[in-house]
Design a protein around this motif. Structure first.
Motif, PDB file in Angstrom:
ATOM      1  N   LYS A  24     -56.591  35.464  30.875  1.00  0.00           N
ATOM      2  CA  LYS A  24     -56.097  34.460  31.798  1.00  0.00           C
ATOM      3  C   LYS A  24     -56.922  33.335  31.052  1.00  0.00           C
ATOM      4  N   CYS A  25     -57.999  33.029  29.894  1.00  0.00           N
ATOM      5  CA  CYS A  25     -58.261  31.974  29.310  1.00  0.00           C
ATOM      6  C   CYS A  25     -56.829  31.601  28.931  1.00  0.00           C
ATOM      7  N   VAL A  26     -56.334  32.742  27.999  1.00  0.00           N
ATOM      8  CA  VAL A  26     -55.408  32.108  26.770  1.00  0.00           C
ATOM      9  C   VAL A  26     -54.007  31.783  28.045  1.00  0.00           C
ATOM     10  N   GLN A  27     -53.771  32.330  28.916  1.00  0.00           N
ATOM     11  CA  GLN A  27     -52.800  31.351  29.819  1.00  0.00           C
ATOM     12  C   GLN A  27     -52.810  29.999  30.539  1.00  0.00           C
ATOM     13  N   ILE A  28     -54.055  30.105  30.882  1.00  0.00           N
ATOM     14  CA  ILE A  28     -54.478  28.277  31.062  1.00  0.00           C
ATOM     15  C   ILE A  28     -54.062  27.434  29.682  1.00  0.00           C
ATOM     16  N   ALA A  29     -55.328  28.351  28.848  1.00  0.00           N
ATOM     17  CA  ALA A  29     -55.191  27.024  27.732  1.00  0.00           C
ATOM     18  C   ALA A  29     -53.448  26.882  27.315  1.00  0.00           C
ATOM     19  N   GLU A  30     -52.477  28.086  27.107  1.00  0.00           N
ATOM     20  CA  GLU A  30     -51.263  27.349  26.563  1.00  0.00           C
ATOM     21  C   GLU A  30     -50.484  26.861  27.308  1.00  0.00           C
ATOM     22  N   ALA A  31     -50.462  26.652  28.838  1.00  0.00           N
ATOM     23  CA  ALA A  31     -50.112  25.979  29.926  1.00  0.00           C
ATOM     24  C   ALA A  31     -50.497  24.849  29.573  1.00  0.00           C
ATOM     25  N   THR A  32     -51.596  24.296  29.540  1.00  0.00           N
ATOM     26  CA  THR A  32     -52.319  23.088  29.294  1.00  0.00           C
ATOM     27  C   THR A  32     -51.856  22.469  28.277  1.00  0.00           C
ATOM     28  N   ILE A  33     -52.037  23.199  27.275  1.00  0.00           N
ATOM     29  CA  ILE A  33     -51.392  22.533  25.480  1.00  0.00           C
ATOM     30  C   ILE A  33     -49.706  22.200  25.610  1.00  0.00           C
ATOM     31  N   LYS A  34     -48.942  22.724  26.808  1.00  0.00           N
ATOM     32  CA  LYS A  34     -47.506  22.212  26.527  1.00  0.00           C
ATOM     33  C   LYS A  34     -47.311  21.207  27.371  1.00  0.00           C
ATOM     34  N   GLU A  35     -48.777  21.112  28.791  1.00  0.00           N
ATOM     35  CA  GLU A  35     -48.519  20.232  29.549  1.00  0.00           C
ATOM     36  C   GLU A  35     -48.441  18.541  28.283  1.00  0.00           C
ATOM     37  N   ARG A  36     -50.087  18.460  27.548  1.00  0.00           N
ATOM     38  CA  ARG A  36     -50.062  17.782  27.159  1.00  0.00           C
ATOM     39  C   ARG A  36     -49.412  17.239  25.657  1.00  0.00           C
ATOM     40  N   GLY A  37     -48.509  18.216  25.397  1.00  0.00           N
ATOM     41  CA  GLY A  37     -48.163  18.329  23.757  1.00  0.00           C
ATOM     42  C   GLY A  37     -49.109  17.531  22.441  1.00  0.00           C
ATOM     43  N   VAL A  38     -50.385  18.535  23.000  1.00  0.00           N
ATOM     44  CA  VAL A  38     -51.636  18.545  21.618  1.00  0.00           C
ATOM     45  C   VAL A  38     -52.306  19.851  21.823  1.00  0.00           C
ATOM     46  N   ARG A  39     -52.981  20.447  20.335  1.00  0.00           N
ATOM     47  CA  ARG A  39     -53.211  21.548  20.868  1.00  0.00           C
ATOM     48  C   ARG A  39     -54.727  21.412  20.664  1.00  0.00           C
ATOM     49  N   GLU A  93     -53.072   3.245  25.513  1.00  0.00           N
ATOM     50  CA  GLU A  93     -53.636   3.889  26.215  1.00  0.00           C
ATOM     51  C   GLU A  93     -54.427   5.692  25.548  1.00  0.00           C
ATOM     52  N   LYS A  94     -54.961   6.147  26.701  1.00  0.00           N
ATOM     53  CA  LYS A  94     -55.689   7.218  25.456  1.00  0.00           C
ATOM     54  C   LYS A  94     -54.670   8.136  25.794  1.00  0.00           C
ATOM     55  N   LEU A  95     -55.045   8.766  24.283  1.00  0.00           N
ATOM     56  CA  LEU A  95     -54.104  10.396  23.297  1.00  0.00           C
ATOM     57  C   LEU A  95     -54.423  11.292  24.203  1.00  0.00           C
ATOM     58  N   PRO A  96     -53.071  11.770  23.989  1.00  0.00           N
ATOM     59  CA  PRO A  96     -54.037  13.119  25.600  1.00  0.00           C
ATOM     60  C   PRO A  96     -54.629  13.971  24.105  1.00  0.00           C
ATOM     61  N   LYS A  97     -55.766  15.041  25.573  1.00  0.00           N
ATOM     62  CA  LYS A  97     -56.651  15.710  25.121  1.00  0.00           C
ATOM     63  C   LYS A  97     -56.475  16.728  24.670  1.00  0.00           C
ATOM     64  N   PRO A  98     -57.375  16.851  23.405  1.00  0.00           N
ATOM     65  CA  PRO A  98     -56.727  18.788  23.706  1.00  0.00           C
ATOM     66  C   PRO A  98     -57.581  19.823  24.141  1.00  0.00           C
ATOM     67  N   PHE A  99     -57.052  21.070  23.886  1.00  0.00           N
ATOM     68  CA  PHE A  99     -57.494  21.746  25.194  1.00  0.00           C
ATOM     69  C   PHE A  99     -59.364  22.107  25.378  1.00  0.00           C
ATOM     70  N   LYS A 100     -59.943  22.213  25.538  1.00  0.00           N
ATOM     71  CA  LYS A 100     -61.142  22.959  24.700  1.00  0.00           C
ATOM     72  C   LYS A 100     -61.621  24.003  25.510  1.00  0.00           C
ATOM     73  N   LEU A 101     -61.904  25.324  25.612  1.00  0.00           N
ATOM     74  CA  LEU A 101     -62.531  25.720  26.182  1.00  0.00           C
ATOM     75  C   LEU A 101     -64.132  25.986  25.900  1.00  0.00           C
ATOM     76  N   GLY A 102     -65.138  25.802  27.163  1.00  0.00           N
ATOM     77  CA  GLY A 102     -66.524  26.641  26.892  1.00  0.00           C
ATOM     78  C   GLY A 102     -66.687  28.267  27.334  1.00  0.00           C
TER      79      GLY A 102
END
Length: 473
Positions: free
Chosen positions: A458-473, A222-231
């Motif tokens: 907004k970017c920080v809000q989305i990032a923090e929610a995604t990181i919490k969901e994936r469990g990896v920063r 199983e692939k490891l959770p993907k860290p959040f990345k903003l472009g």
């Protein structure tokens, strides 16, 4: 029917050891397994300053290549990397299995006393740094034996397995057994390739390659959770890019460097001017913007942002050819205004003539039932001068003439339309005015809204929610 696994082996550290693992994988896995291996060979630098980092980088490059080749699990038949394999795994989503971790997974609760036949890792085990030492009773080589093993390891690396090498190893194995070892672990791949010869002598030497193969076949793919990345497509303009990134950093609730999230900035100041294209038929920036977005998509970014209001007019042309979503700066800001002011908002837009001409703000505001106003021709010229003038924001100025020019546009909107909210609708304008709720103009206190700041939040809000969901920063 089992799904076929593709196992990738980093072979260049010890090709003989890699082949031993491959042979056992194919024998144990039958038709459910395919094996791929890398071709490059690791070249050891005698300088200890580079030796470890070179090894890490080699493993990383090979592991990345195997992942691109479709490996479901990456195997590193090497004992030395056990202490730092987590550094490599952190950068790669495909799971990695090293020799130490594989052996650990094969040990039962009542493991026998282990004699560790290794020169390089025995010191780690003696100090408790080796993972094996925390789970097993171990018998280690003496200092004199370690020196002999050190020489022998290099000899085997240069010449391969031999009867002479096996005899020297056997003598040390017997001494370990006399000291209480029940099973010998050849905790070095150079020693491990001598296992058949040692077993023929009646010595209880573990086949670490078989143990590794069994662990690999049982290991999750199983692939490891993907860290959040903003472009971020940067350079539109350069100062606005710095401003947005600065606001993202400041908006992030981080107490250490590591608590911030990943941001990739594709800085291209050569992207053609968006306003000139929209108003005067100037060069089209679409391809340059698309190329930036495609690079960011390839780099694994979850979202893309652009610190340029006018550039948002080109987004519909890009989105139909991309898979990665964009966070719309304008919609984000209008949502925040509506949440804060509701139906009482009377919004004045200060932006480039290109942004105003496209209606990209006005159309969104109309759909939301929001009243929006723009300057007349004379005062719009003042706003444009604040942005593009010889003493404007794009020329590096943030006070003086550019401030007066922008203030003139703001004053017109408040006096003429009774605006209580002013949008800094060009990403250069927040370099002149700053976001606040009580900006004094024309005898009134109005709110100055910075799309760059709202986008950052907004970017920080989305990032923090995604990181919490994936469990990896």
């Amino acid at each position: 029917m089992n799904q076929k696994k593709t196992l990738g082996i980093v072979a260049g550290l010890n090709r003989r050891a890699a082949m031993e693992v491959k042979t056992r994988l194919l024998a144990l896995g039958d038709d459910d397994v395919s094996v791929i291996m890398t071709e490059d060979n690791f070249k050891i630098d005698p300088n200890p300053v580079f030796a470890v980092s070179d090894r890490k980088i080699f493993i990383f490059n090979e592991a990345e290549l195997l992942a691109e080749m479709g490996a479901d699990l990456i195997l590193v038949p090497d004992f030395k990397c056990g202490s730092y394999i987590h550094e490599i795994q952190r950068e790669i989503q495909t799971p990695i299995l090293d020799m130490k971790a594989a052996l650990m997974s094969q040990m039962g609760e009542k493991a026998p006393v282990m004699g560790v036949l290794d020169a390089g890792n025995a010191g780690d085990c003696a100090t408790g740094a080796c993972e094996l030492s925390s789970h097993l009773k171990m018998v280690l080589p003496t200092e004199e034996e370690n020196k002999a093993l050190d020489v022998l390891r290099e000899k085997i690396r240069a010449e391969g397995a031999s009867d002479e090498a096996a005899q020297e190893l056997a003598a040390i194995c017997r001494r370990l057994i006399e000291s209480g070892a029940e099973v010998i672990i050849p905790n070095c791949t150079q020693f491990a390739i001598n296992t058949p010869a040692l077993q023929e002598m009646g010595l209880p030497v573990m086949d670490v390659f078989e143990a590794f193969a069994k662990a690999a076949l049982a290991h999750s793919t199983e692939k490891l959770p993907k860290p959040f990345k903003l472009g971020l497509i940067g350079g539109l303009g350069p100062a606005a890019t710095v401003d947005l990134y600065d606001k993202i950093v400041k908006a992030t609730p981080a107490k250490t460097d590591q608590e911030h999230f990943k941001v990739v900035i594709e800085q291209n100041p050569q992207i053609d001017d968006r306003t000139a294209c929209l108003l005067n038929g100037g060069p089209d920036p679409t391809i340059a913007m698309y190329n930036c977005a495609k690079r960011l998509q390839k780099d694994g970014c979850d979202y893309i942002i652009i610190p340029c209001n006018t550039a948002h007019a080109f987004l519909p042309r890009l989105l139909r050819h991309l898979d990665v979503p964009f966070i719309d700066m304008q919609q984000t800001m209008l949502d925040e205004i509506q949440a804060k002011f509701g139906k009482d908002a009377r919004v004045g837009l200060m932006a480039t003539s290109g942004t105003i001409a496209t209606g990209i703000y006005g159309q969104k505001a109309d759909k939301m039932g929001m009243k929006m106003f723009t300057p007349d021709e004379d005062h719009q010229a003042s706003v444009m001068k604040a942005i593009y003038g010889p003493k404007g924001a794009k020329a590096g100025y943030t006070t003086g003439e550019c401030y007066d020019d922008l203030y003139r546009g703001a004053e017109y909107l408040v006096k003429t339309y009774d605006c209580n909210v002013l949008i800094l609708g060009c990403t250069e304008l927040p370099l002149i005015f700053h976001e606040q709720d009580d900006f004094e103009v024309a005898g009134k206190k109005v709110a100055i809204v910075d799309p760059t700041a709202t986008l950052a939040r907004k970017c920080v809000q989305i990032a923090e929610a995604t990181i919490k969901e994936r469990g990896v920063r």
